[in-house]
Motif scaffolding. Structure first.
Motif, short mmCIF file in Angstrom:
data_model
loop_
_atom_site.label_atom_id
_atom_site.label_comp_id
_atom_site.label_asym_id
_atom_site.label_seq_id
_atom_site.Cartn_x
_atom_site.Cartn_y
_atom_site.Cartn_z
N VAL A 90 0.87 -1.19 0.00
CA VAL A 90 0.00 0.00 0.00
C VAL A 90 0.91 1.23 0.00
CG1 VAL A 90 -1.91 -1.15 1.20
CG2 VAL A 90 -0.13 0.00 2.54
N PRO A 91 0.38 2.43 -0.29
CA PRO A 91 1.23 3.64 -0.21
C PRO A 91 1.76 3.82 1.22
CG PRO A 91 -0.92 4.13 -1.24
CD PRO A 91 -1.00 2.74 -0.70
N HIS A 92 3.05 4.09 1.33
CA HIS A 92 3.70 4.30 2.64
C HIS A 92 3.37 3.16 3.61
CE1 HIS A 92 4.91 8.26 1.31
NE2 HIS A 92 3.67 8.48 0.93
N GLY A 93 3.47 1.96 3.11
CA GLY A 93 3.19 0.78 3.95
C GLY A 93 4.48 0.23 4.54
N GLY A 94 4.41 -1.04 4.96
CA GLY A 94 5.58 -1.71 5.51
C GLY A 94 6.22 -2.59 4.46
N ASN A 95 7.38 -3.08 4.78
CA ASN A 95 8.16 -3.85 3.80
C ASN A 95 7.73 -5.30 3.70
OD1 ASN A 95 10.30 -4.18 1.93
ND2 ASN A 95 11.63 -5.00 3.54
N TYR A 96 7.07 -5.82 4.73
CA TYR A 96 6.92 -7.28 4.84
C TYR A 96 5.57 -7.82 4.37
CZ TYR A 96 10.99 -6.35 7.69
OH TYR A 96 12.20 -5.91 8.13
N ASP A 97 4.55 -6.97 4.32
CA ASP A 97 3.23 -7.42 3.88
C ASP A 97 3.35 -7.85 2.41
OD1 ASP A 97 0.65 -7.56 2.78
OD2 ASP A 97 -0.14 -6.15 4.24
N GLY A 98 3.29 -9.14 2.18
CA GLY A 98 3.44 -9.68 0.83
C GLY A 98 4.86 -10.17 0.57
N LEU A 99 5.81 -9.25 0.68
CA LEU A 99 7.19 -9.59 0.32
C LEU A 99 7.76 -10.72 1.20
CD1 LEU A 99 9.37 -8.76 -1.70
CD2 LEU A 99 10.26 -7.18 0.02
N ALA A 100 7.35 -10.77 2.46
CA ALA A 100 7.85 -11.84 3.34
C ALA A 100 7.48 -13.22 2.77
CB ALA A 100 7.30 -11.68 4.76
N GLY A 101 6.28 -13.32 2.19
CA GLY A 101 5.85 -14.61 1.63
C GLY A 101 6.59 -14.98 0.36
N VAL A 102 6.96 -13.95 -0.42
CA VAL A 102 7.78 -14.20 -1.61
C VAL A 102 9.16 -14.70 -1.18
CG1 VAL A 102 8.88 -13.13 -3.62
CG2 VAL A 102 6.56 -12.43 -2.95
N ALA A 103 9.75 -14.00 -0.21
CA ALA A 103 11.08 -14.36 0.29
C ALA A 103 11.08 -15.76 0.91
CB ALA A 103 11.55 -13.33 1.31
N ALA A 104 10.01 -16.07 1.65
CA ALA A 104 9.91 -17.39 2.29
C ALA A 104 9.92 -18.50 1.24
CB ALA A 104 8.64 -17.47 3.13
N GLY A 105 9.17 -18.29 0.16
CA GLY A 105 9.12 -19.28 -0.92
C GLY A 105 10.48 -19.47 -1.56
N LEU A 106 11.18 -18.35 -1.79
CA LEU A 106 12.52 -18.45 -2.38
C LEU A 106 13.48 -19.21 -1.48
CD1 LEU A 106 12.99 -14.87 -3.89
CD2 LEU A 106 12.71 -17.01 -5.15
N ALA A 107 13.37 -18.98 -0.17
CA ALA A 107 14.25 -19.68 0.77
C ALA A 107 14.01 -21.19 0.71
CB ALA A 107 14.02 -19.16 2.20
N VAL A 108 12.73 -21.58 0.68
CA VAL A 108 12.42 -23.02 0.65
C VAL A 108 12.92 -23.65 -0.65
CG1 VAL A 108 10.54 -24.72 0.60
CG2 VAL A 108 10.45 -22.81 2.22
N LEU A 109 12.72 -22.97 -1.78
CA LEU A 109 13.16 -23.54 -3.06
C LEU A 109 14.68 -23.56 -3.19
CD1 LEU A 109 10.11 -23.29 -3.86
CD2 LEU A 109 10.93 -22.92 -6.19
N ALA A 110 15.32 -22.46 -2.75
CA ALA A 110 16.79 -22.43 -2.84
C ALA A 110 17.40 -23.53 -1.97
CB ALA A 110 17.29 -21.05 -2.40
N ALA A 111 16.82 -23.75 -0.79
CA ALA A 111 17.33 -24.81 0.10
C ALA A 111 17.07 -26.18 -0.50
CB ALA A 111 16.67 -24.69 1.47
#
Ligand code: ZN
Length: 426
Positions: A90-111
């Protein structure tokens, strides 16, 4: 079953750095802004694609800029256990809403790519566009396009609130569709055996209860009256005896307290599902005065619940309350247009599997309803889905969002374990 914990731990460290970097590069003080199909959202997309390539993953773009990640050698047309979330904010939101789930998926696949190939079914991670509604006035545009629930013909003319340009123009401006590494045109239930989304919690419940991970039972549905009104009669504040008054403020206040009483009763019975909000409540600025009984109140009413029967019950109560208040106070309610959505249930078997896996990892969980997430669109596409919520101290959609690194790591471990179990389920 193997969780490859050492690989996963180092991948969690790396995606945490990725999260921080994207947050830094999309800062828009206060907070961060990644508008849907904007330069900032694309910058986040570029960084997650680069991360995935560094870890040897296949990177595929669909025609709308949604990204799919697969382990090397996996045919994009193979059914996969799938995870992911959204890149926008959202405008002037936080960094983790949404992006944390993208990063989590990348971590699981990379591992998984660095560990032993012990899966009967492959993994897919996705990074989706435009989950948030401020940009085009409606939510889930990226996942709707990706899952074939909407077509660009149907929604391409929607206009972004800040730019005045259409969705179609925004997608084209970023160069999609691209010729290199095209993903399957539509991700459907034939290609996604189950969908797991990790997302930060957007309220205070987990923090208050000291529980790091929540498991969503459902996305709350709602019954909404955006333009409701109560009409009474103006009168002299000192001269008019109570029995002659048709006070619109007291009438709407009584309605609000009636619904609040119902809410408290539900909680007393152990049911924390129901919510309601009068987000707008105003007297007429042209007519109102300190010395006048208010003859007109405009308000919005937004009732939410994760269970359809709760919504139906609350709606019936609303009309009963209104009838009683109209009789008692001589006012008239005009609720205006009614809009709403039905609740979306998450898959009970997935909920149990996640709960079980978290227990084995020694990570406490609690079940709870949640708000709208891309996972709701996967359910709509007929895909069994679940949402894992990670504790967040300050709620979301604000610049104070706070995700603890250890909580994130715990959430990713729970996600990874669940995905490995699903990959080897019969
Ligand atoms: Zn979100």
């Amino acid at each position: 079953m193997t969780d490859a914990p050492s690989h996963l731990d180092s991948c969690i460290t790396e995606v945490w750095e990725l999260l921080e970097r994207i947050g830094h590069e999309t800062t828009d003080s206060p907070g961060i802004t990644r508008a849907a199909w904007s330069r900032n959202e694309e910058l986040a997309a570029d960084l997650v694609r680069a991360f995935a390539r560094r870890h040897g993953l296949q990177v595929l773009n669909d025609a709308f800029g949604n990204i799919q990640f697969l382990l090397p050698g996996v045919d994009p047309e193979t059914p996969c256990v799938t995870t992911g979330s959204h890149l926008d904010s959202v405008p002037h939101g936080g960094n983790y809403d949404g992006l944390a789930g993208v990063a989590a998926g990348l971590a699981v696949l990379a591992a998984a790519n660095a560990g032993p190939a012990d899966r009967a079914r492959p993994f897919r991670a996705v990074a989706m566009r435009c989950e948030e509604s401020p940009w085009f006035g409606t939510a889930y545009l990226g996942s709707r396009l990706m899952l074939g629930l909407s077509t660009l013909d149907e929604i391409g003319d929607l206009v972004r609130s800040d730019s005045g340009k259409s969705l179609r123009q925004h997608i084209q401006n970023l160069g999609y569709p691209r010729t290199d590494g095209a993903a399957a045109p539509v991700l459907n239930s034939a290609l996604v055996t189950s969908f797991l989304e990790l997302h930060i919690e957007q309220g205070p419940l987990l923090e208050a209860d000291g529980v790091p991970v929540g498991i969503a039972t459902a996305v709350r549905g709602n019954v909404r009256f955006p333009d409701a009104r109560c009409i009474g009669a103006y009168g002299h504040s000192a001269a008019l005896p109570r029995r002659f008054r048709q006070d619109a403020v007291l009438a709407v206040a009584e309605l609000a307290l009636g619904l609040d009483g119902y809410w408290k009763d539900r909680i007393a019975q152990g049911d924390e599902d129901f919510v309601f909000t009068l987000g707008k409540f105003s007297t007429d600025a042209v007519q109102h005065a300190m010395t006048k009984v208010a003859g007109d109140v405009r308000f919005s009413l937004n009732i939410g619940a994760a269970v359809k029967t709760s919504l139906d019950e609350a709606r019936t109560l609303l009309f009963d309350l209104i009838k009683g208040i109209e009789n008692d106070r001589g006012v008239t309610f005009e609720l205006g247009r009614e809009v709403g959505t039905t609740p979306t249930r998450m898959d009970p078997a997935l909920i149990a599997l996640i709960e079980d896996g978290a227990g084995a990892l020694g990570i406490a969980t609690r079940r709870m309803p949640t708000v709208g997430h891309d996972a709701a669109m996967f359910v709509r596409a007929g895909i069994p889905s679940a949402v894992m919520l990670v504790r967040n101290a300050n709620g979301s959609h604000n610049s104070d969002e706070a995700l603890d690194r250890e909580d994130f790591a715990g959430g990713v471990r729970v996600l990874g374990r669940a995905m490995h179990r699903l990959a080897n389920a019969r």
